[in-house]
Structure formats: C-alpha cells, structure tokens
Write an enzyme that holds these catalytic residues in place. Structure first.
Site, PDB file in Angstrom:
ATOM      1  N   GLY C 108      16.633  44.418 130.109  1.00 55.10           N
ATOM      2  CA  GLY C 108      17.179  43.156 129.616  1.00 55.10           C
ATOM      3  C   GLY C 108      18.685  43.142 129.683  1.00 55.10           C
ATOM      4  N   CYS C 109      19.248  44.089 130.433  1.00 56.00           N
ATOM      5  CA  CYS C 109      20.686  44.139 130.640  1.00 56.00           C
ATOM      6  C   CYS C 109      20.973  43.284 131.857  1.00 56.00           C
ATOM      7  CB  CYS C 109      21.095  45.595 130.906  1.00 56.00           C
ATOM      8  SG  CYS C 109      22.834  45.830 131.228  1.00 56.00           S
ATOM      9  N   VAL C 110      21.342  42.008 131.637  1.00 54.12           N
ATOM     10  CA  VAL C 110      21.499  41.085 132.775  1.00 54.12           C
ATOM     11  C   VAL C 110      22.959  40.796 133.083  1.00 54.12           C
ATOM     12  CG1 VAL C 110      19.281  39.922 132.778  1.00 54.12           C
ATOM     13  CG2 VAL C 110      21.001  39.207 131.156  1.00 54.12           C
TER      14      VAL C 110
END
Lengths: 130, 100, 110
Positions: C108-110
């Site tokens: 979820g590190c975008v």
C-alpha cells in the site's frame, strides 16, 4: 485524497466490492486480491470485501502454508481492520456447503445469504473479482 | 448490472456461480467458451431457458462463429450480440462483474 | 549485493531491502543503518521493534498511515505521527525504518 472528483467540493466516494471466489494457495488470485485491497484502502473509497464459493477457504483459521514454503498471508486479513476495511462479508451458503461456521474464520465477518449478496453486488459502483 | 461469464459450463462452475447470485432482471453475457451454455439440446438447455425468463441473457456471435456455431443453434430467449453490442452492454448496464 | 555482518553475508536487493527477512538481527539492523548513515537511538529501536512485531503478526509491512495509527494506539500521539517518524527516519518510515527492520517495502506504499 481521492481517486477522482467532480466539480463539487466533495470528492465522490465510490462503492467498491472485491469478490473472492478462489481457494488461497493453489493459485495466486487470493494474495493478489488481498494486495489490491490493501492498496485501495489508501484511496478512501467505500470498500466491501466478500468471500464466496471457495473464497471462504481464504479466511479459514489454522492455515500453515510455511510447510509449502509459502507465506502465511491468512494472517494479513487480520490487518484489514487497521487499514480501515471493516465491511467484510461471507456468503452463508458457500460457508455451509464447505462445512465451515463463523468460528472457523480468522476474522469477524458479517454472514449474509446468497440473495442478499446478489443485491449488495448490484448496489456497487465497481465490482472486482477473482 | 452486467455479469460476464467466459468458461464452458461443462468444465467449470462459473456460470452456475453467476446464476446463483445474479438478481432478477440483471444481464448475463456469455462469451469465449461460455457460448456452449447457450446451445439447444445440451443437458443445460432447460435450466438456461428458465434463466432466460428472469434474466437478459446474451451470447457473443464471433465466439459462436469461431466454434462452428451460429445464432440458429442458440436457445430461444438468448440474444446474440456482436462486439459493438458487447461494448453497448458494458456501457449501458452499469456495474460489471466477471465470474472468472 | 550484500551486507557483511560479523563474518556473515546478508543479501539485499538494489534498494537495500533484505532478500531473506529471516536473516535479520539487531547487528544486521545496525549495518543497514550505517549504510543509510543513520545512527540508531533508543527511539529508533522502539519503532524498529514495533515494525518487527507488526510484521510477525500480520505478515506485511504497514503503510505509513496504518503505522502511525498503530503507534498512537500503543505509545500515544507524541510518537504516533508523521513528523516524529520523519525526524527519526528522514527518508521516511517506509523507505528507511522498514528497510532497517528487515521488512519488505510496505504494502500500500503508492
């Protein structure tokens, strides 16, 4: 932050449903959907996660895929709450067909009937499935 | 809402999974190997004819043609569409769910 | 590419994340932090150990928003905020803290 916004001040929150229909370790679908759900949590949409057919096996307690030298991502479903994903549904018929009950599941879920699930799906803006 | 099914009902249960959940009045498009579900004379024909009374069932004609089938071999009540029709359905029917 | 720790070779990828998270130890953490030119204080270790525990429990590295929320719950607001974490890990909790803790890049590190 929002995925898209119209001209009004409020960004449009869409109703998303992720449909899980595959058992967890034979194919990569379950893990892929889970990762997609975790990423989507960042976009603050109205996310609904559903488990039906063999998908209910994804959240069965007591999995130990380390014997297959695979990661135990069943633990990761328990992180969903912390990611703000609280609307998790399991189809009653699918669960019962597989001899499972709520006590066999690794996370708290809402159990809904097949018909109710169909109606819920119908009420979504976007449905993504595997 | 539009449901998409692309697997043969004789090999996989995705059409069955779809029919169990698709609400009355929703649309179902059969394409790729799922076109076999639309044929007359199969063991599924009665069930499909029944389903066609409560759902709009479509079948993609290029996938019929490719398999040596045509609109005449399709059950009454199942509506043949071409690619343009497929596009129109996805645009007009709202939410789309693929039963993979 | 590898770190050399006490005569042992610990493989890492091109960004410095461990290839095998099972190879992590506090000595390895010190080595990664040295490569990042970041001296570790007890506040750093608190976050590093928290990340290790989170990973053990959930099998993922938390996204920053989730990390701050979880830290707030456990240690209070003074330590559960972005500013505090960025002061400790100038390149960010995801890029630096997870790396030093031996975790993969956050999901979820975008």
């Amino acid at each position: 932050m929002s995925v898209e916004s119209d001209n009004s001040a409020e960004p449009k929150v869409k109703r998303f449903m992720y449909v899980n229909r595959k058992a967890p370790h034979g194919t990569v679908y379950a893990l892929e959907v889970l990762e997609m759900v975790l990423i989507s949590a960042m976009f603050e949409q109205d996310v609904h996660l559903t488990f039906l057919d063999d998908g209910v096996f994804q959240i069965k307690k007591g999995q130990n895929p380390s014997v297959l030298e695979m990661k135990d991502f069943s633990k990761t479903y328990r992180a969903l709450d912390g990611y703000g994903i609280e609307k998790v549904f399991v189809e009653k018929e699918s669960m019962e067909e597989r001899g499972l009950s709520q006590d066999d599941l690794i996370i708290p879920v809402e159990i809904i009937g097949r018909e109710e699930l169909g109606a819920l799906m119908e009420s979504m803006d976007v449905v993504l499935s595997a | 809402m539009l449901h998409l099914v692309n697997k043969s009902p004789f090999e996989r249960n995705t059409l069955e999974a779809c029919l169990k959940r698709a609400t009355k009045g929703s649309s179902i498009l059969l394409y790729e190997d799922a076109v076999y579900a639309a044929l007359q004379g199969t063991t599924l024909a009665a069930a499909m004819a029944q389903a066609a009374k409560t759902h709009e069932i479509y079948v993609l004609t290029p996938d019929l043609t490719a398999r040596g089938l045509d609109a005449a071999s399709v059950l009454d009540g199942v509506r043949p569409v071409d690619y343009d029709g497929f596009v129109d359905l996805t645009a007009d029917k709202g939410t789309v769910q693929s039963w993979l | 590419m590898s770190y050399q720790v006490g005569g042992k070779t610990v493989e890492h990828d091109e960004e410095g994340y461990l290839v095998d998270i099972g190879q992590w130890s506090e000595d390895v953490a010190v080595m990664i932090a040295e490569a990042e030119k970041l001296p570790l204080s007890s506040e750093h270790w608190e976050v590093i150990h928290f990340l290790r525990e989170y990973y053990t429990e959930y099998q993922i590295a938390p996204a920053i928003r989730v990390l701050t929320k979880a830290l707030t719950k456990k240690m209070g607001e003074a330590k559960g905020n972005n500013k505090y974490l960025y002061e400790l890990f100038p390149y960010g909790p995801a890029k630096q803290a997870c790396k030093i803790a031996g975790l993969p890049k956050p999901t979820g590190c975008v």
